[in-house]
Scaffold this motif. Structure first.
Motif, PDB file in Angstrom:
ATOM      1  N   ARG A   1      12.416  -6.718  -8.114  1.00 42.79           N
ATOM      2  CA  ARG A   1      13.289  -5.913  -7.236  1.00 42.79           C
ATOM      3  C   ARG A   1      12.923  -4.425  -7.254  1.00 42.79           C
ATOM      4  O   ARG A   1      13.455  -3.649  -6.450  1.00 42.79           O
ATOM      5  CB  ARG A   1      14.747  -6.088  -7.657  1.00 42.79           C
ATOM      6  N   LEU A   2      12.034  -4.012  -8.135  1.00 44.76           N
ATOM      7  CA  LEU A   2      11.641  -2.602  -8.238  1.00 44.76           C
ATOM      8  C   LEU A   2      10.819  -2.201  -7.024  1.00 44.76           C
ATOM      9  O   LEU A   2       9.891  -2.897  -6.641  1.00 44.76           O
ATOM     10  CB  LEU A   2      10.837  -2.375  -9.517  1.00 44.76           C
ATOM     11  N   ARG A   3      11.149  -1.078  -6.429  1.00 44.42           N
ATOM     12  CA  ARG A   3      10.379  -0.549  -5.275  1.00 44.42           C
ATOM     13  C   ARG A   3      10.085   0.889  -5.470  1.00 44.42           C
ATOM     14  O   ARG A   3      10.732   1.676  -5.994  1.00 44.42           O
ATOM     15  CB  ARG A   3      11.123  -0.741  -3.953  1.00 44.42           C
TER      16      ARG A   3
ATOM     17  N   GLY B   1       4.763   4.954 -14.523  1.00 43.14           N
ATOM     18  CA  GLY B   1       4.655   4.000 -15.620  1.00 43.14           C
ATOM     19  C   GLY B   1       5.897   3.894 -16.470  1.00 43.14           C
ATOM     20  O   GLY B   1       6.224   2.832 -16.995  1.00 43.14           O
ATOM     21  N   GLY B   2       6.631   4.974 -16.620  1.00 43.47           N
ATOM     22  CA  GLY B   2       7.838   4.967 -17.429  1.00 43.47           C
ATOM     23  C   GLY B   2       8.920   4.043 -16.888  1.00 43.47           C
ATOM     24  O   GLY B   2       9.757   3.551 -17.645  1.00 43.47           O
ATOM     25  N   GLN B   3       8.894   3.789 -15.586  1.00 45.64           N
ATOM     26  CA  GLN B   3       9.882   2.888 -14.988  1.00 45.64           C
ATOM     27  C   GLN B   3       9.661   1.436 -15.419  1.00 45.64           C
ATOM     28  O   GLN B   3      10.562   0.615 -15.314  1.00 45.64           O
ATOM     29  CB  GLN B   3       9.840   2.984 -13.465  1.00 45.64           C
ATOM     30  N   PHE B   4       8.465   1.119 -15.896  1.00 45.92           N
ATOM     31  CA  PHE B   4       8.154  -0.255 -16.293  1.00 45.92           C
ATOM     32  C   PHE B   4       8.688  -0.608 -17.679  1.00 45.92           C
ATOM     33  O   PHE B   4       8.853  -1.782 -17.991  1.00 45.92           O
ATOM     34  CB  PHE B   4       6.641  -0.494 -16.279  1.00 45.92           C
TER      35      PHE B   4
ATOM     36  N   ARG C   1       3.508  -7.609  -5.834  1.00 45.66           N
ATOM     37  CA  ARG C   1       3.121  -6.217  -6.051  1.00 45.66           C
ATOM     38  C   ARG C   1       2.712  -5.895  -7.480  1.00 45.66           C
ATOM     39  O   ARG C   1       1.772  -5.144  -7.699  1.00 45.66           O
ATOM     40  CB  ARG C   1       4.270  -5.299  -5.650  1.00 45.66           C
ATOM     41  N   TYR C   2       3.403  -6.431  -8.479  1.00 41.70           N
ATOM     42  CA  TYR C   2       3.177  -6.017  -9.864  1.00 41.70           C
ATOM     43  C   TYR C   2       2.406  -7.074 -10.640  1.00 41.70           C
ATOM     44  O   TYR C   2       2.823  -8.216 -10.727  1.00 41.70           O
ATOM     45  CB  TYR C   2       4.513  -5.730 -10.560  1.00 41.70           C
TER      46      TYR C   2
ATOM     47  N   ALA D   1       0.846  -1.176   0.000  1.00 44.46           N
ATOM     48  CA  ALA D   1       0.000   0.000   0.000  1.00 44.46           C
ATOM     49  C   ALA D   1       0.888   1.234   0.000  1.00 44.46           C
ATOM     50  O   ALA D   1       1.843   1.313   0.735  1.00 44.46           O
ATOM     51  CB  ALA D   1      -0.902  -0.004   1.223  1.00 44.46           C
ATOM     52  N   GLY D   2       0.592   2.154  -0.836  1.00 40.71           N
ATOM     53  CA  GLY D   2       1.399   3.360  -0.890  1.00 40.71           C
ATOM     54  C   GLY D   2       1.391   3.931  -2.278  1.00 40.71           C
ATOM     55  O   GLY D   2       0.506   3.670  -3.068  1.00 40.71           O
ATOM     56  N   LYS D   3       2.423   4.676  -2.552  1.00 42.10           N
ATOM     57  CA  LYS D   3       2.499   5.353  -3.834  1.00 42.10           C
ATOM     58  C   LYS D   3       3.007   4.405  -4.920  1.00 42.10           C
ATOM     59  O   LYS D   3       4.020   3.744  -4.768  1.00 42.10           O
ATOM     60  CB  LYS D   3       3.430   6.551  -3.713  1.00 42.10           C
ATOM     61  N   ALA D   4       2.290   4.381  -6.008  1.00 45.08           N
ATOM     62  CA  ALA D   4       2.668   3.541  -7.151  1.00 45.08           C
ATOM     63  C   ALA D   4       3.846   4.171  -7.885  1.00 45.08           C
ATOM     64  O   ALA D   4       3.997   5.382  -7.920  1.00 45.08           O
ATOM     65  CB  ALA D   4       1.479   3.396  -8.095  1.00 45.08           C
TER      66      ALA D   4
END
Length: 175
Positions: free
Chosen positions: A173-175, A60-63, A142-143, A54-57
């Motif tokens: 590993r993305l956070r 989109g560019g990071q994906f 998460r994703y 829960a928190g800030k997403a």
């Protein structure tokens, strides 16, 4: 003589009072007002939901770097990026055959619930099939990575193969 004057004063006075009373009256909220309130209120996080996601997403560019490369007769065309979401179309011979997407469930934690009962895995991640055209996996708890068929020639096995082509380790590993 007094009576005609009284009418001239009484009519505007009554009209003013009528306007004052009706303009100050409270009006019941319309169905649109209620819908606006519900859509803009943040739902509280229940104790059963995972607070770590829960928190800030992420943006989109990071994906984009986690999407599979084009090749083998396929062309990848990015179509949408927004907070917590990125999407690309997969084309073959100029025809859209699939849509690839990554969604950060931090925006909508309830999305993860469909993976809890999953008995299927793809590349070691819980997987679900929705209808006949959508296959998705939950990476790093998460994703959501999803492949949607847009052409009958793009089968369930094609969707599963393309899910494996994503850089799933890097995405986890993305956070």
């Amino acid at each position: 003589m007094i009576l005609p004057r009284f009418h001239k004063i009484l009519a505007p006075l009554l009209l003013s009072m009528l306007l004052l009373v009706t303009s100050c009256a409270t009006q019941a909220p319309s169905r649109w007002d209620q819908a606006q309130r519900e859509s803009t209120q943040k739902a509280p996080i229940s104790r059963t939901q995972d607070r770590s996601s829960a928190g800030k997403a992420v943006t989109g560019g990071q994906f984009n770097k986690f999407f599979p490369s084009a090749g083998g007769g396929y062309q990848r065309v990015y179509t949408q990026e927004k907070q917590g979401f990125a999407e690309a179309k997969l084309k073959r011979g100029g025809t859209d055959v699939a849509v690839l997407s990554i969604n950060d469930t931090a925006s909508i934690p309830s999305t993860k619930s469909k993976f809890k009962q999953s008995s299927q895995t793809i590349a070691g991640y819980p997987a679900v099939t929705q209808g006949q055209n959508i296959t998705s996996i939950l990476v790093g708890d998460r994703y959501q990575v999803k492949v949607q068929s847009r052409d009958a020639s793009f089968t369930k096995s094609d969707r599963e193969a393309w899910l494996k082509k994503f850089n799933l380790g890097g995405l986890s590993r993305l956070r």
